[in-house]
Write a protein that holds these residues in place. Sequence first.
Motif, PDB file in Angstrom:
ATOM      1  N   LEU A 174      -3.039 -11.393  -6.278  1.00  0.00           N
ATOM      2  CA  LEU A 174      -3.426 -11.750  -4.888  1.00  0.00           C
ATOM      3  C   LEU A 174      -4.664 -10.789  -4.660  1.00  0.00           C
ATOM      4  N   SER A 175      -5.614 -10.841  -5.597  1.00  0.00           N
ATOM      5  CA  SER A 175      -6.674 -10.060  -5.519  1.00  0.00           C
ATOM      6  C   SER A 175      -7.919 -10.541  -6.520  1.00  0.00           C
ATOM      7  N   THR A 176      -9.070 -10.339  -6.010  1.00  0.00           N
ATOM      8  CA  THR A 176     -10.111 -10.386  -6.974  1.00  0.00           C
ATOM      9  C   THR A 176     -10.476  -9.547  -7.883  1.00  0.00           C
ATOM     10  N   ALA A 207       0.859  25.446  -1.974  1.00  0.00           N
ATOM     11  CA  ALA A 207       0.153  24.435  -2.548  1.00  0.00           C
ATOM     12  C   ALA A 207       0.056  23.046  -1.678  1.00  0.00           C
ATOM     13  N   THR A 208      -1.078  22.304  -1.490  1.00  0.00           N
ATOM     14  CA  THR A 208      -1.217  21.231  -0.920  1.00  0.00           C
ATOM     15  C   THR A 208      -0.148  19.977  -1.687  1.00  0.00           C
ATOM     16  N   PRO A 209       0.763  19.385  -0.835  1.00  0.00           N
ATOM     17  CA  PRO A 209       1.573  18.530  -1.733  1.00  0.00           C
ATOM     18  C   PRO A 209       0.896  17.395  -2.163  1.00  0.00           C
ATOM     19  N   SER A 210       0.901  16.914  -3.588  1.00  0.00           N
ATOM     20  CA  SER A 210       0.523  15.978  -4.197  1.00  0.00           C
ATOM     21  C   SER A 210       1.203  14.712  -3.639  1.00  0.00           C
ATOM     22  N   GLN A 211       0.288  13.455  -3.826  1.00  0.00           N
ATOM     23  CA  GLN A 211       0.767  12.232  -3.038  1.00  0.00           C
ATOM     24  C   GLN A 211       1.085  11.076  -3.861  1.00  0.00           C
ATOM     25  N   TYR A 212       2.101  10.306  -3.819  1.00  0.00           N
ATOM     26  CA  TYR A 212       2.278   9.164  -4.159  1.00  0.00           C
ATOM     27  C   TYR A 212       2.184   8.265  -3.073  1.00  0.00           C
ATOM     28  N   PRO A 213       1.322   7.183  -3.007  1.00  0.00           N
ATOM     29  CA  PRO A 213       1.263   6.258  -1.850  1.00  0.00           C
ATOM     30  C   PRO A 213       2.471   5.320  -1.400  1.00  0.00           C
ATOM     31  N   GLU A 214       2.488   4.935   0.055  1.00  0.00           N
ATOM     32  CA  GLU A 214       3.713   4.320   0.231  1.00  0.00           C
ATOM     33  C   GLU A 214       3.183   2.618   0.392  1.00  0.00           C
ATOM     34  N   ASN A 215       4.104   1.821   0.693  1.00  0.00           N
ATOM     35  CA  ASN A 215       3.998   0.539   1.380  1.00  0.00           C
ATOM     36  C   ASN A 215       2.927  -0.028   0.580  1.00  0.00           C
ATOM     37  N   LEU A 216       3.055  -0.215  -0.767  1.00  0.00           N
ATOM     38  CA  LEU A 216       2.008  -0.779  -1.799  1.00  0.00           C
ATOM     39  C   LEU A 216       2.273  -2.337  -1.800  1.00  0.00           C
ATOM     40  N   ASP A 217       1.253  -3.013  -1.981  1.00  0.00           N
ATOM     41  CA  ASP A 217       1.519  -4.294  -2.521  1.00  0.00           C
ATOM     42  C   ASP A 217       1.283  -4.553  -3.880  1.00  0.00           C
ATOM     43  N   ASP A 218       1.530  -5.487  -4.786  1.00  0.00           N
ATOM     44  CA  ASP A 218       1.656  -5.575  -6.105  1.00  0.00           C
ATOM     45  C   ASP A 218       0.490  -4.934  -6.710  1.00  0.00           C
ATOM     46  N   ALA A 219      -0.765  -5.390  -6.272  1.00  0.00           N
ATOM     47  CA  ALA A 219      -2.132  -5.126  -6.994  1.00  0.00           C
ATOM     48  C   ALA A 219      -2.282  -3.342  -6.749  1.00  0.00           C
TER      49      ALA A 219
END
Length: 484
Positions: A250-252, A314-326
């Motif tokens: 779903l991406s170019t 320490a600033t919290p590291s981040q794994y993103p949320e609400n991801l599409d497949d791409a």
Amino acid sequence: MHKQLRHISVATLAMFLALFVSLSVIQVFAVDELRADGRNVRTLFASYSAERGPILVAGEPVAQSRPVDNEFRFLREYLEPELYSAVTGYFSLNQGTTGIESAYNDFLTGTANEQFLDQLSALVTGQSPRGAAVELTIDPAVQQAAFDAMGDLRGSVVAIEPSTGRILAMVSTPGFDPNRLSAHRTSSVIDAYNELISDPLRPLNNRAIGGDLYFPGSVFKVLVTAAAIDSGEFDPDGEFPNPPRLQLPLSTNVISNAEGGNCGGQETVTLATSLRLSCNIPFAELALELGQDELAGYAERFGFGQTIAVPMNATPSQYPENLDDAQLMLTGFGQYDVRVTPLQIAMISAAIANGGELMQPTLLDRIIAPDLSTVLESEPEVFSQPISRRTATTLTRMLVDGVSDGVAFNAAIPGVEVAGKTGTAENGAGQPFTLWFTGFAPADNPQVAVAVVVEDGGGQGQNAFGNQVAAPIARQVMEAVLNR
């Protein structure tokens, strides 16, 4: 008439009770919070009139208070200031405190609750209380090796003892001179602070634990591999399609491997080979198969999304949320919106090195009273168990192959098995790469886990790679630990 007097009496009594409760709350329950408030000028002035305790590394002061002939009585001095600035922070009349100076301010000024008897003794004798000494876990030889290896590069090094969580080195470059901020002359301190805060190289940022978080690039593949193997759904010999280019769903957008072709020259590739040669496309496919929830869960086990106190937060590291497949596929090789501190990356390696058990990282060894008694001593503490021992053992062998026969070969130490992974993170079109290495040594009896990050492509823009720049820095740090 009596009824009105009674109402007035009740109202007056209520006001006295409210005042009493308010004062009690302030004087008893809020005293620590008020004392620690950076806006509390009285506390800061009082701390200048007392002999602030030293900050020690291997028993030698890296920060100490020297008597002076003025109303402040003592001047804070920093020895080898840039070498330790990321750790000590600064103690300033105008700009407050940071680093260890802030985290252990109560102990350093002798006002901590644990020092009550010393405070009482000073009150009875009429003497000013003396602060306790804070001894750190930093190894001076390892710290110096990390600082020297970084040279003029911008970035950070974190080295951790995996079995205890003791931080052996924490370097952020460029550093700064805290002596400029501890002076008693207000105008010079303000000028120095304004100069530092406006410096585009951001020397006041402790890059090891804060500032702008980094894209991890391929060092994040270590966590993805750990999640895959620990889930029980994948093993090192499991194979993935290995095309030279892959259009995201779903991406170019089209992704490719670092060298632009088939990673390893094969149409399919195993997970072990993908990690050893740092193949992007197989890891994008793996992330999609694992799923967002699984990856996010393992990231959290390793410390992502959590405030980690070392004791500085320490600033919290981040794994993103609400991801599409791409987007999910891009996270498989540490891109899209995965953001980390070097401390977090070092913690991932430390957990694998310690058989899957992650220890709480700390800079504190012990706090020593003026009479040389121990006020507080740090004890090893388990942070989490993100993966099983079996997964850690399997992953260790894969990471050893990455150094001995893979793309992390510049971390190799003759006669020592080194486990490691490089990373070259993209920061946008035309932007210099961020260069990484993380790993541990010796692989069979780990004494140190390390993370190295170098900004701005090490001055080479998009023409350098993690193995070329970051891996040799890590090797020097690991050698310093092994040669102790």
